[in-house]
Scaffold this motif. Sequence first.
Motif, PDB file in Angstrom:
ATOM      1  N   GLY A 159       0.816  -1.208   0.000  1.00 22.09           N
ATOM      2  CA  GLY A 159       0.000   0.000   0.000  1.00 22.09           C
ATOM      3  C   GLY A 159       0.852   1.262   0.000  1.00 22.09           C
ATOM      4  N   LEU A 160       1.924   1.245   0.783  1.00 20.41           N
ATOM      5  CA  LEU A 160       2.833   2.395   0.814  1.00 20.41           C
ATOM      6  C   LEU A 160       3.550   2.564  -0.523  1.00 20.41           C
ATOM      7  CD1 LEU A 160       4.284   2.055   4.419  1.00 20.41           C
ATOM      8  CD2 LEU A 160       2.686   3.799   3.577  1.00 20.41           C
ATOM      9  N   ALA A 161       3.851   1.462  -1.198  1.00 19.60           N
ATOM     10  CA  ALA A 161       4.482   1.556  -2.521  1.00 19.60           C
ATOM     11  C   ALA A 161       3.523   2.178  -3.534  1.00 19.60           C
ATOM     12  CB  ALA A 161       4.935   0.165  -2.986  1.00 19.60           C
ATOM     13  N   VAL A 162       2.247   1.805  -3.472  1.00 19.14           N
ATOM     14  CA  VAL A 162       1.246   2.405  -4.356  1.00 19.14           C
ATOM     15  C   VAL A 162       1.147   3.903  -4.066  1.00 19.14           C
ATOM     16  CG1 VAL A 162      -1.234   2.512  -4.881  1.00 19.14           C
ATOM     17  CG2 VAL A 162      -0.088   0.289  -4.710  1.00 19.14           C
ATOM     18  N   GLU A 163       1.085   4.255  -2.789  1.00 16.09           N
ATOM     19  CA  GLU A 163       1.011   5.669  -2.402  1.00 16.09           C
ATOM     20  C   GLU A 163       2.227   6.441  -2.906  1.00 16.09           C
ATOM     21  OE1 GLU A 163       0.853   8.506   1.570  1.00 16.09           O
ATOM     22  OE2 GLU A 163       1.028   6.342   1.816  1.00 16.09           O
ATOM     23  N   ALA A 164       3.405   5.883  -2.735  1.00 15.13           N
ATOM     24  CA  ALA A 164       4.630   6.557  -3.172  1.00 15.13           C
ATOM     25  C   ALA A 164       4.632   6.756  -4.687  1.00 15.13           C
ATOM     26  CB  ALA A 164       5.851   5.755  -2.730  1.00 15.13           C
ATOM     27  N   ALA A 165       4.182   5.760  -5.424  1.00 14.34           N
ATOM     28  CA  ALA A 165       4.140   5.877  -6.886  1.00 14.34           C
ATOM     29  C   ALA A 165       3.146   6.960  -7.313  1.00 14.34           C
ATOM     30  CB  ALA A 165       3.772   4.535  -7.512  1.00 14.34           C
ATOM     31  N   CYS A 166       1.998   7.023  -6.661  1.00 14.25           N
ATOM     32  CA  CYS A 166       0.998   8.043  -6.983  1.00 14.25           C
ATOM     33  C   CYS A 166       1.523   9.433  -6.644  1.00 14.25           C
ATOM     34  CB  CYS A 166      -0.314   7.769  -6.262  1.00 14.25           C
ATOM     35  SG  CYS A 166      -1.180   6.318  -6.888  1.00 14.25           S
ATOM     36  N   PHE A 167       2.193   9.556  -5.506  1.00 18.44           N
ATOM     37  CA  PHE A 167       2.771  10.842  -5.127  1.00 18.44           C
ATOM     38  C   PHE A 167       3.846  11.260  -6.128  1.00 18.44           C
ATOM     39  CE2 PHE A 167       6.192  13.177  -2.966  1.00 18.44           C
ATOM     40  CZ  PHE A 167       5.492  14.341  -2.661  1.00 18.44           C
ATOM     41  N   ALA A 168       4.708  10.332  -6.489  1.00 18.18           N
ATOM     42  CA  ALA A 168       5.795  10.641  -7.420  1.00 18.18           C
ATOM     43  C   ALA A 168       5.252  11.131  -8.758  1.00 18.18           C
ATOM     44  CB  ALA A 168       6.685   9.420  -7.622  1.00 18.18           C
ATOM     45  N   ALA A 169       4.111  10.595  -9.175  1.00 20.18           N
ATOM     46  CA  ALA A 169       3.527  11.007 -10.451  1.00 20.18           C
ATOM     47  C   ALA A 169       2.998  12.439 -10.392  1.00 20.18           C
ATOM     48  CB  ALA A 169       2.406  10.045 -10.848  1.00 20.18           C
ATOM     49  N   THR A 170       2.689  12.942  -9.194  1.00 22.74           N
ATOM     50  CA  THR A 170       2.157  14.305  -9.082  1.00 22.74           C
ATOM     51  C   THR A 170       3.245  15.359  -8.946  1.00 22.74           C
ATOM     52  OG1 THR A 170       1.971  14.316  -6.665  1.00 22.74           O
ATOM     53  CG2 THR A 170       0.079  13.458  -7.914  1.00 22.74           C
ATOM     54  N   VAL A 171       4.436  14.971  -8.525  1.00 20.08           N
ATOM     55  CA  VAL A 171       5.492  15.938  -8.222  1.00 20.08           C
ATOM     56  C   VAL A 171       5.809  16.876  -9.388  1.00 20.08           C
ATOM     57  CG1 VAL A 171       7.937  16.177  -7.586  1.00 20.08           C
ATOM     58  CG2 VAL A 171       6.469  14.581  -6.353  1.00 20.08           C
ATOM     59  N   PRO A 172       5.924  16.384 -10.614  1.00 22.63           N
ATOM     60  CA  PRO A 172       6.307  17.313 -11.688  1.00 22.63           C
ATOM     61  C   PRO A 172       5.159  18.157 -12.239  1.00 22.63           C
ATOM     62  CG  PRO A 172       6.167  15.086 -12.541  1.00 22.63           C
ATOM     63  CD  PRO A 172       5.919  15.011 -11.062  1.00 22.63           C
ATOM     64  N   THR A 173       3.989  18.123 -11.635  1.00 26.23           N
ATOM     65  CA  THR A 173       2.836  18.837 -12.189  1.00 26.23           C
ATOM     66  C   THR A 173       2.764  20.275 -11.710  1.00 26.23           C
ATOM     67  OG1 THR A 173       1.331  18.199 -10.411  1.00 26.23           O
ATOM     68  CG2 THR A 173       1.519  16.672 -12.288  1.00 26.23           C
ATOM     69  N   ASP A 174       2.078  21.104 -12.505  1.00 24.11           N
ATOM     70  CA  ASP A 174       1.877  22.509 -12.132  1.00 24.11           C
ATOM     71  C   ASP A 174       1.079  22.633 -10.846  1.00 24.11           C
ATOM     72  OD1 ASP A 174       3.262  23.380 -14.359  1.00 24.11           O
ATOM     73  OD2 ASP A 174       1.450  23.639 -15.574  1.00 24.11           O
ATOM     74  N   GLY A 175       0.112  21.740 -10.648  1.00 27.79           N
ATOM     75  CA  GLY A 175      -0.711  21.800  -9.444  1.00 27.79           C
ATOM     76  C   GLY A 175       0.102  21.651  -8.177  1.00 27.79           C
ATOM     77  N   VAL A 176       1.054  20.742  -8.184  1.00 30.02           N
ATOM     78  CA  VAL A 176       1.907  20.551  -7.004  1.00 30.02           C
ATOM     79  C   VAL A 176       2.800  21.764  -6.794  1.00 30.02           C
ATOM     80  CG1 VAL A 176       3.811  19.185  -6.055  1.00 30.02           C
ATOM     81  CG2 VAL A 176       1.820  18.052  -7.029  1.00 30.02           C
TER      82      VAL A 176
END
Length: 108
Positions: free
Chosen positions: A77-94
């Motif tokens: 579950g933590l690996a899924v969370e980390a992958a989802c977080f990593a996908a948001t890092v390069p976005t304008d919203g973040v």
Amino acid sequence: MAVRAVGCCALELILTGDPVPAARAAEIGLVNAVVPAGELLDAARGLVDRIIRHAPTAVSACLRAVTPGINLPIDEGLAVEAACFAATVPTDGVREGLRRFLDRPAAG
């Protein structure tokens, strides 16, 4: 006399099929809030307003992390969370969210 708790609310509800009054549903965490019928739409809109203040990418990532993650062992579950977080890092919203966070006055 010793008192012991008996059972699990979810299992009891599943096995008995008993109706759950709104106040009891709130007490055991099945619902977020109990509001008068005439205020339901306003309460739902208020919840939506609180959600849509956040970047759509972040909301989507939260849903992608929580939905499958709830049924996984903690490490997966933590690996899924980390992958989802990593996908948001390069976005304008973040970037915008971080800028607003850093620009806030210090609490104190």
